[in-house]
Enzyme design. Sequence first.
Site, PDB file in Angstrom:
ATOM      1  N   HIS A 143     -10.071 -77.006 -35.539  1.00 48.49           N
ATOM      2  CA  HIS A 143     -10.208 -75.749 -36.288  1.00 48.49           C
ATOM      3  C   HIS A 143     -11.248 -74.799 -35.677  1.00 48.49           C
ATOM      4  CE1 HIS A 143      -7.857 -78.059 -38.952  1.00 48.49           C
ATOM      5  NE2 HIS A 143      -8.812 -78.595 -39.668  1.00 48.49           N
ATOM      6  N   ASP A 188      -2.194 -76.951 -36.590  1.00 48.29           N
ATOM      7  CA  ASP A 188      -3.586 -76.808 -37.004  1.00 48.29           C
ATOM      8  C   ASP A 188      -3.522 -75.841 -38.178  1.00 48.29           C
ATOM      9  OD1 ASP A 188      -6.164 -75.854 -37.436  1.00 48.29           O
ATOM     10  OD2 ASP A 188      -6.729 -76.239 -35.365  1.00 48.29           O
ATOM     11  N   HIS A 189      -3.731 -76.352 -39.373  1.00 47.97           N
ATOM     12  CA  HIS A 189      -3.433 -75.505 -40.538  1.00 47.97           C
ATOM     13  C   HIS A 189      -4.343 -74.276 -40.597  1.00 47.97           C
ATOM     14  CE1 HIS A 189      -6.798 -77.599 -42.469  1.00 47.97           C
ATOM     15  NE2 HIS A 189      -6.830 -76.597 -43.327  1.00 47.97           N
TER      16      HIS A 189
HETATM   17  C1  BG6 Z   1      -8.971 -80.712 -42.642  1.00 47.11           C
HETATM   18  C2  BG6 Z   1     -10.109 -81.695 -42.636  1.00 47.11           C
HETATM   19  O1  BG6 Z   1      -8.361 -80.649 -41.389  1.00 47.11           O
HETATM   20  O2  BG6 Z   1      -9.471 -79.426 -42.992  1.00 47.11           O
HETATM   21  C3  BG6 Z   1     -10.812 -81.719 -43.985  1.00 47.11           C
HETATM   22  O3  BG6 Z   1      -9.614 -82.990 -42.326  1.00 47.11           O
HETATM   23  C4  BG6 Z   1     -11.237 -80.337 -44.369  1.00 47.11           C
HETATM   24  O4  BG6 Z   1     -11.921 -82.611 -43.959  1.00 47.11           O
HETATM   25  C5  BG6 Z   1     -10.079 -79.361 -44.265  1.00 47.11           C
HETATM   26  O5  BG6 Z   1     -11.726 -80.376 -45.697  1.00 47.11           O
HETATM   27  C6  BG6 Z   1     -10.537 -77.940 -44.477  1.00 47.11           C
HETATM   28  O6  BG6 Z   1      -9.433 -77.113 -44.599  1.00 47.11           O
HETATM   29  P1  BG6 Z   1      -9.440 -75.880 -45.582  1.00 47.11           P
HETATM   30  O7  BG6 Z   1      -8.150 -75.205 -45.356  1.00 47.11           O
HETATM   31  O8  BG6 Z   1      -9.620 -76.422 -46.956  1.00 47.11           O
HETATM   32  O9  BG6 Z   1     -10.621 -75.073 -45.156  1.00 47.11           O
END
Ligand code: BG6
Length: 522
Positions: free
Chosen positions: A268, A205-206
């Site tokens: 997230h 989960d980034h």
């Molecule tokens: C991803 C979603 O997991 O996270 C995207 O699929 C979203 O739709 C993105 O834009 C948001 O990540 P970050 O790091 O740009 O806030």
Amino acid sequence: MNDAPATAAARQTNPKQDNGAAGRAAPPCAMVIFGASGDLTQRKLIPALLNLARDNLLPKDVAVIGLARRPMSDHDFRRKMSEGLRDLKSQSAEAKAWENLQSRLFYLSGDLQESATFAALRERLERCDRELDTQGNYLFYLSTAPELFGPAIERLGESGLTKEENKHWRRVIIEKPFGRDLESARTLNHQLRNVLTEQQIYRIDHYLGKETVQNILVFRFANGIFEPLWNRRYIDHVQVTVGETVGVEDRGAYYDTAGALRDMVPNHLFQLVALIGMEPPSSLDADAIRDEQVKLLRSIRHFSIEDVPKRAVRGQYGKGTIDGKRVPGYRDEAKVPKNSRTETFVALKLEIDNWRWADVPFYLRTGKRLARRHTEIVIQYRRAPHLLFRNTAITACQANQLVLSIQPEEGVSLRFGAKVPGPIVRLGGVTMDFDYAQKFGNRPSTGYERLLYDCMIGDQTLFRRADMSELGWAIVEPILQSWEKQGNEGLMEYPAGSWGPEAANQLLARDGCRWHELDECD
Ligand code: BG6
């Protein structure tokens, strides 16, 4: 769904925690990226590996094999990856690190459904072991279309490449989306477990790669003054906002089958909720931390179908203006059906049934094409009793508020009341701010560095366990079902560039609260 695995393995392989050897290079290994022709590899993974190399955290004996259907030579793959990097100053530590890393990038073209691809991969990996001393340690990164996760894992298992023997490790990182509902997540977990043990699986989960998200644990548990106030006695409610200004860009086809709830919430946003709401873990072991997160997720009160209209709001952006530019509505985006019912905004009220959080709502909102790109968590404290100032000009004391800004601004700020200088007792709200960039400077980072490094050293703390991914889906499933039944009813349009439909404000107003106005913190 009891996934609490033996913690001994995680403990043994976690150099950062066991002996305090922070900053040690990961052990030799080969990393294979499935779906390497996609955006993620060029924009995030390779730059993250370079940042690790610059910080001497990448093993000296490393190899990276990109694998995808599209034919490409090693040379072309290397060139494509360099194009994804910002300009490197010649002779800089980064330029040198890139020169070395680049020579260790390889490319293999093949179909993930075919065994022949895996036979070729096996040969390539064995060559890396012989020529680059990668020592039989393999990290497989699944960054393919989600429908290929299952077949790729099966083929990988058949090829024998996931078998850990003679002290080699074999690990798999799996990207999101992890299923599209509870049943598909269970099926995927089942497919993974047919081939791998839970200790080999790294569900990424980034969001957990973000510094400020990782700081939540430190903020809560390494400071003596916050934790005693971190409960229903002092906290009125919690707000989590994940605002994006982008629309669906070129992902219309995927996004329309997902929507804001699936795309952002069970992964997230629930990770943020778990970090804010969990009890202190008994140690920093991956499973000690994840056990507490699971306990918190289990305490989230399930939505009944009847609850959904009262506790969940959904919206879809219409046309509007963002940063002074006119932008189209969602239904006019590429690859989105004109009659799409997919939500691009969601707001929820969560209730947590445990002693710490009973009667403290957690309000969540996230959406595309909102007024500002900003992610934050607001801890709204209860008001102080007003008695003391009864006979003064002060009519209302603002409650204290702690704001954890996750991105793009990164920091923590605490609002409290102060006397405005002068003969009359007047109160003003002031903030005490901590800004990450100001204090620590900006380091180039993609957010994937720590996650890749942790996988290489065998630390699963920042990865989701099977039970976490299933619980996330179990919580949102009644909402998905109820919306499916309702069709268009209840789906509200909001203008691009706003903070979503008015109903999201009503969700809080009914409880006498309002969303933290983001411009207040500027
Ligand atoms: C991803 C979603 O997991 O996270 C995207 O699929 C979203 O739709 C993105 O834009 C948001 O990540 P970050 O790091 O740009 O806030």
